[in-house]
Design an enzyme around this catalytic site. Sequence first.
Site, PDB file in Angstrom:
ATOM      1  CE  LYS A  23      -3.777  -2.223   2.605  1.00 23.37           C
ATOM      2  NZ  LYS A  23      -3.082  -3.454   3.073  1.00 23.37           N
TER       3      LYS A  23
ATOM      4  CB  ILE B  92       6.634  12.533  -2.660  1.00 20.85           C
ATOM      5  CG1 ILE B  92       7.967  11.768  -2.603  1.00 20.85           C
ATOM      6  CG2 ILE B  92       6.432  13.361  -1.392  1.00 20.85           C
ATOM      7  CD1 ILE B  92       9.180  12.687  -2.573  1.00 20.85           C
ATOM      8  N   PRO B  93       5.209  11.341  -5.326  1.00 16.49           N
ATOM      9  CG  PRO B  93       3.995  12.619  -6.872  1.00 16.49           C
ATOM     10  CD  PRO B  93       4.620  12.690  -5.506  1.00 16.49           C
TER      11      PRO B  93
ATOM     12  CD  GLN C 182     -10.923  -7.487   6.532  1.00 12.90           C
ATOM     13  OE1 GLN C 182     -11.399  -6.426   6.154  1.00 12.90           O
ATOM     14  NE2 GLN C 182      -9.670  -7.810   6.322  1.00 12.90           N
TER      15      GLN C 182
END
EC number: 4.1.1.23
Length: 245
Positions: free
Chosen positions: A73, A77-78, A201
């Site tokens: 995940k 920053i890009p 969950q």
Amino acid sequence: MTLTASSSSRAVTNSPVVVALDYHNRDAAMAFVDKIDPRDCRLKVGKEMFTLFGPQFVSELQQRGFDIFLDLKFHDIPNTAAHAVAAAADLGVWMVNVHASGGARMMAAAREALVPFGKDAPLLIAVTVLTSMEASDLADLGVTLSPADYAERLAALTQKCGLDGVVCSAQEAVRFKQVFGQEFKLVTPGIRPQGSDAGDQRRIMTPEQALAAGVDYMVIGRPVTQSVDPAQTLKAINASLQRSA
């Protein structure tokens, strides 16, 4: 079951089942893996196991014939997210994910980082709303949308950025298939065979319900990993899915 295979010759499975390996003990994890067949499922390696055991652990699973969903995940920053996704592709994983809430520039950079890998690039999936989150959790973050509406907004951004699909709850799958089309992959955790404990969950479905809803890949953890006979449990799940197809 132990196979000898490289990441370029992984066993092929048509099963939509992805087993979540949530172990803090490497030997216990490998003991489980050696009981199951890579033709019956793929494997998900998350933050805990990857932090504990590193890329070598992923390679050992691939050598046994398994396709790997590297569930880290990425959210940064890009440039950093792009390099992380490329590093995952270098490992030869089947799927990798980022957080859609990282924004359009981050997701676009991650997608572009996979272009040099061509047909060998992993599927790039974005996480929308974690399945443990309810409306009250989003409200705490200042988000007034329902989990379903917020997930759809993030999924639309994901598709616009050219990613392969999203992680979403099974309840969102029917609408997502209608809105985003059949080619947009839906990966769903919180899948529990009938009679299983819901665990942590909140939004769950059975495998059969998930398949009917349009889920492409269903993540199943403890119902398989804690089974007395995990190989038989997997075969039973796959058989039920084939009957439902």
